[in-house]
Design an enzyme around this catalytic site. Structure first.
Site, short mmCIF file in Angstrom:
data_model
loop_
_atom_site.label_atom_id
_atom_site.label_comp_id
_atom_site.label_asym_id
_atom_site.label_seq_id
_atom_site.Cartn_x
_atom_site.Cartn_y
_atom_site.Cartn_z
N GLU A 267 50.07 -51.56 -19.62
CA GLU A 267 50.46 -50.21 -20.04
C GLU A 267 50.50 -50.03 -21.54
O GLU A 267 50.04 -49.01 -22.08
CB GLU A 267 51.82 -49.84 -19.43
CG GLU A 267 51.76 -49.39 -17.97
CD GLU A 267 51.50 -50.50 -16.97
OE1 GLU A 267 51.57 -51.68 -17.36
OE2 GLU A 267 51.24 -50.20 -15.79
N HIS B 286 60.07 -46.12 -9.10
CA HIS B 286 58.92 -45.22 -8.96
C HIS B 286 59.34 -43.77 -8.78
O HIS B 286 58.62 -42.99 -8.17
CB HIS B 286 58.04 -45.64 -7.78
CG HIS B 286 57.23 -46.87 -8.02
ND1 HIS B 286 57.78 -48.13 -8.01
CD2 HIS B 286 55.92 -47.05 -8.31
CE1 HIS B 286 56.84 -49.03 -8.25
NE2 HIS B 286 55.70 -48.41 -8.44
#
Ligand SMILES: Cc1ncc(C[n+]2csc(CCOP(=O)(O)OP(=O)(O)O)c2C)c(N)n1
Ligand SMILES: Cc1ncc(C[n+]2csc(CCOP(=O)(O)OP(=O)(O)O)c2C)c(N)n1
Ligand SMILES: [Mg+2]
Ligand SMILES: [Mg+2]
Lengths: 324, 325, 324, 325
Positions: free
Chosen positions: B61, B130
């Site tokens: 990321e 999430h």
């Protein structure tokens, strides 16, 4: 590899230029007019000189927190660079950046950054851009031994490898991250060993020898330009001063420091000797080059000193392209 | 104008900009041929534009975001995807220290024309890693623009504006609005300017301001309350940076009452900033305290009854309105 | 290495236990009573079985987002595990965690995590704790091939190496990260090659063979317990299903899938065959073990199904030790 | 009681806890023998406790934080240092997704007794990557406690409480208060409970609430304003999570006026949350809008005149007070 005399002369004068620039910074610091902290490039001049001499003007470099030498070597305006260090309006970043962000984009410096290892992902992106824009531009990314312990190192090396990016990774291994000896935080004897993890070819060179650095970089740049992907070059070198402004670097063993800080290992002496031996310059040329560079640096110092500080409210500019 | 989903509208916007400007490219994990993005936003684009311009990346990321920065300052216009908003925790340095600050700390030497797309919100029982809504972190990061489209027409107009913007944009989406449909203009130059809120419903008694799914709920609540004789004005900021305070404050000056509703955990949410602004700028017009409706200060739980409790529902929103009218 | 019959039997029954557990999960999923998403361990059973059989009860494992198999293998209560997957109050995390956080600390599971590669730093800390507390405890950390591209991989391997931590790194290389084949994101042919960067010894084994996994782990655990530091074991394996709930995994080449999903490569078949050949069990024993495990799993399924959901307001509990 | 610096008081607190409990250990970059911490907070501790318990690490922020998590859940009590608050961007996943959520997402199975120490604030011309004030991000992270000591006595009492706390604590310090001195108790069990604000100065006309250096400035401003006949009450929250709203609201009910001052950039700062709470809970007592004094929404600039402009000064604080009395 046969290196021509012009290049040898260039290597000498670039190495020396950084040295004189940094000595000037040190003097200004002594005058107590450099705000904030400083990470001097003194001692490591041959790395930036060797790498940038192997690059074209249209190529890019990504700098680190120890960036003065990188930007000067890549051709940054010394007036603007010194003015930046003093926080002046005429500085290359208008006084907003200072030592840790000293940057001149129009000579191909992608930026200096205060976050260790944060330049690596940016270099990946720049190299990807060179590739996608179908240019022959190459990116060289400077970072320290300590930076190679940060997560972005593995991520970025990997990405550069899988996409075969035109990138040269330059590890400036000065054996310390602040006061931490690299042998405390790195199990292998070289940082270069880590490149193999990503199938990236690597080389370890004497980072105090601009010629060695240059030769290794030329080869790596060639590979990069030809689509052969990244190379990692570990330049072993040493800081002449401590890590930053007030660090006396007492943690370094005497023999080690003596070795690295000897006359024979001195980056300027090394390349001067080579250039003279190979007939690229004479002692006299060396003196002349030195005098000329010293004059430039002195003038830059004067320029920086007599430049104005920015107006306080300029702090509000440059957040966005247009104020919101 | 056709009625399409938010997902489809977003893809249209990306596609049109990729057709218009060859410097635009997408990068992220599983956005390409084999998957088309975890929420299928980019499905089909790799087929159309090739794997170079719709680029699958490793699970890295921070380097994805950083690569976008490096590409942006050297002539490309990257749109990077962070698959889930929760994972943006791994890219905070490149987004907040590099992308956001670069123009400034280099004294205006460079633009950083990139977009970071990511998705927030719960409602799919994906638990603590999430489901978060972290937009306030980015609202608190000078140098970033922040878009929070909740409707299909907006997501298209805003993504196109974001891509054309010379500054870095954190483009936040929401899992539960991908399937919402709306009429969306086909016009290639259909751009929605940043910093312009939209009054989604006019009303006289109380102003309801919110984002993402909560905005959809707010509109439902407004209908319900109408039956009770309460007239609710519903405002969609569309972008958090720049924030359109003018439209909001005008509304509050009219209604004298304000309820703010987002799915974020309460303390330090975007609603706090909006409340602080409004109480300062419309102090004399407020007839009641500004109410905030948010998720409680807990991680997002997994089990349906727990998550349903966590996410503000119509009842809580309606109650907050009733509390102050 | 000679492996005793008891161990072979254990390897068989642990592999099978995970298989049956996951088949039950798959069934429950079919009944549409599993909320959220799922990352099934089907196909990879031999890895968790082999690794955990080489550990003591007091040792620790760090799980990933694909954790069901890890926790069941380490001895988690199947009732509580299945109840957790269904979001029930009787679940090991009281319904707060679900599939991605399925965890039972008192059998030595440090946690399952939804953030790929985020378990590695936690494993470093746990292993450091084992070392500092002067125990003989060892940590085994499971992660995927895709995880090895994340920054924490290099950081964590390095830290484990410099501190010689009692840690075994278990790469479950199933050749895909979601739909991304590892060969697209990893330039080397093995993940294990990356361990050398940190001078960590490594081994590549057949991850569908519990015995191979076990043997490699036993050796690594021995090294770890004796203060010899970390080892990396790459277990090559394959998912029987797609990545998650709704992934049909159409992106996998047919020959590849056929090879891995053949009867001969099946993890349960492989270890059953070995156990029988080496006289550890008979066919009949195998059937008996299967029947017993199936009964346990079925009972767990019943338990999970008939358990209550938590009360909505329980969402407010467990944020801090004491509510603030 | 001796008058010592904030730095010294902090070190005393760390040292006493290390003596009391052998599970307590420190880890971070350059905290050990060769450096003693970038701000010399741990100087001498490696010599006293050994390099095992005062552990130098590689430059690996996320793994430093994560190692603290792993150690904390297996019987140790780690105190991890992130050298500069700006670098915490690299450790957000381990701090905010792991440490903060672990007790919750595992249903109460484990405590996570760790402390992350870091330092915020400008004033030393360290520019955009070494000067930020990011505490509001953590205030917005359920599961974390957040301490913001501004005085020597508090930093000692709070670090000791933080170390004994079974939950993860983000322990924020400030560069420009390390040298401030105060009388500090020697008592080994001198603990300051989290969630108890301290009225640093009593007053009747307006309440001034702030953190870190701004609190010191607030006290100076209060003295100045006294001469103008304005009586200012100054409140130090000491911790942001838990936040003592009771003390603050009582004060506001008395004064009817509130000025909030921190060095954070304004949008989304902790002051937004506090303003939102107070306008909601003390609406009827407020005689004027709540004023916020913060840094502007820009990265932190390097040059002294720019940074001086950026950081709120006494004049701006005083003016905000005058604006509402
Ligand atoms: C991510 C990050 N961590 C820590 C620091 C503080 N810091 C500044 S320079 C430095 C040492 C860097 O060492 P190295 O990479 O070897 O570069 P050198 O200073 O030796 O040139 C550290 C730890 C930082 N700026 N960024
Ligand atoms: C940091 C992070 N990035 C992305 C994701 C989304 N995601 C979940 S699983 C996965 C693939 C992981 O691949 P691998 O590590 O090989 O494990 P596998 O699923 O194959 O077991 C991805 C990208 C995530 N959860 N965390
Ligand atoms: Mg170094
Ligand atoms: Mg995988």
């Amino acid at each position: 590899m046969a290196v021509d005399k012009k290049t040898l002369k260039e290597l000498f004068s670039r190495t020396l230029k950084i040295r004189l620039f940094e000595e000037k910074v040190w003097d200004l610091f002594g005058e107590n007019i450099v705000p904030g902290t400083l990470h001097l490039y003194l001692g490591q001049e041959a790395v930036a000189a060797g790498v940038t001499t192997a690059l074209k003007k249209s190529d890019w470099i990504q700098s680190s927190h120890r960036g003065h030498g990188h930007v000067v070597a890549k051709g940054a305006d010394m007036n603007a660079a010194l003015a930046e260090l003093l926080g002046k309006k005429t500085g290359s970043c208008k006084g907003k950046g200072g030592s840790m962000h000293i940057t001149q984009l129009d000579v191909g410096v992608l930026g200096a950054t205060g976050v260790v290892a944060s330049g690596l992902p940016i270099a990946v992106g720049a190299a990807l851009s060179c590739q996608m824009r179908k240019t022959d531009e190459v990116v060289a990314c400077f970072f320290g031994d300590g930076a190679s312990n940060n997560g972005t190192f593995g991520e970025s090396l990997n990405m550069s490898a899988i996409w075969k990016l035109p990138l040269v990774w330059i590890v400036e291994n000065n054996f310390y991250a602040m006061g931490t000896p690299i042998k405390m935080t790195c199990p292998s004897s070289t940082v270069a060993q880590r490149a193999e993890a990503y199938c990236i070819p690597s080389k370890v060179v004497d980072g105090n020898n601009a010629l060695e650095v240059y030769e290794a970089t030329i080869e790596a740049v060639k590979r990069a330009r030809e689509g052969g992907g990244p190379t990692l070059i570990e330049c072993q070198t040493y800081r002449m001063k401590g890590h930053s402004r007030f660090d006396p670097a007492k943690y370094r063993p005497k023999e080690e420091a003596d070795y690295w800080l000897s006359e024979e290992k001195d980056a300027v002496n090394v390349i001067q000797k080579i250039a003279i031996e190979q007939g690229a310059i004479t002692e006299k040329d060396a003196d002349k080059i030195r005098a000329k560079l010293q004059k430039d640096v002195d003038k830059a110092g004067e320029f920086a000193k007599k430049s104005e500080f920015p107006e306080p409210a300029e702090a509000l500019d440059d957040v966005f392209a247009e104020a919101i | 104008m056709a009625e399409i989903t938010y997902r489809e509208a977003l893809k249209q916007g990306l596609r049109e900009e990729m057709l218009r400007d060859e410097r635009v490219f997408l990068l992220g994990e599983d956005i390409g041929l084999n998957w088309g993005g975890a929420f299928k936003v980019s499905k089909g684009l790799a087929e159309e534009f090739g794997e170079d311009r719709v680029r699958d990346t490793p699970i890295s990321e921070n380097t994805i975001a950083g690569a976008a920065v490096g590409a942006a300052i050297t002539g490309m216009v990257p749109v990077a995807e962070i698959m889930f908003g929760d994972l943006i925790t791994l890219a905070m340095d490149q987004i907040c220290n590099q992308a956001a600050k670069m123009r400034y700390m280099f004294g205006g030497q460079t633009s950083v024309p990139l977009v970071i797309r990511t998705v927030f919100g719960g409602g799919k029982n994906l638990a603590s890693h999430h489901s978060q809504s972290l937009e306030s972190w980015f609202m608190h990061t000078p140098g970033l623009k922040v878009a929070v489209p909740a409707f299909a027409s907006d997501v298209k107009g805003l993504i196109k504006t974001a891509i054309r913007d010379p500054d870095p944009v954190l483009f936040a989406e929401h899992k539960l609005v991908y399937d919402k449909t709306e009429e969306v203009p086909d016009d290639e130059d259909y751009l929605i300017p940043f910093g312009q809120a939209k009054v989604r419903r006019e009303g006289a008694d109380v102003t309801l301001w919110g984002t993402f799914l909560m905005l959809h709920k707010a509109l439902e609540v407004a209908e319900e309350l109408q039956k009770e004789g309460i007239s609710v004005e519903v405002i969609d900021p569309r972008t958090l940076v720049p924030l359109d305070t003018k439209t909001l404050i005008e509304s509050v000056k009219k209604t004298g009452r304000l309820v703010l509703v987002t799915e974020e955990t309460k303390t330090g949410a975007t609603t706090a900033e909006v409340a602080a602004i409004v109480q300062e700028e419309a102090f004399d017009w407020l007839d009641a305290p500004i109410k905030r409706v948010n998720a409680p200060d807990t991680p997002v739980p997994f089990s349906p009854p727990l998550e349903n409790f966590f996410i503000p529902d119509n009842k809580r929103i309606a109650q907050a309105v009733r509390d102050i009218v």
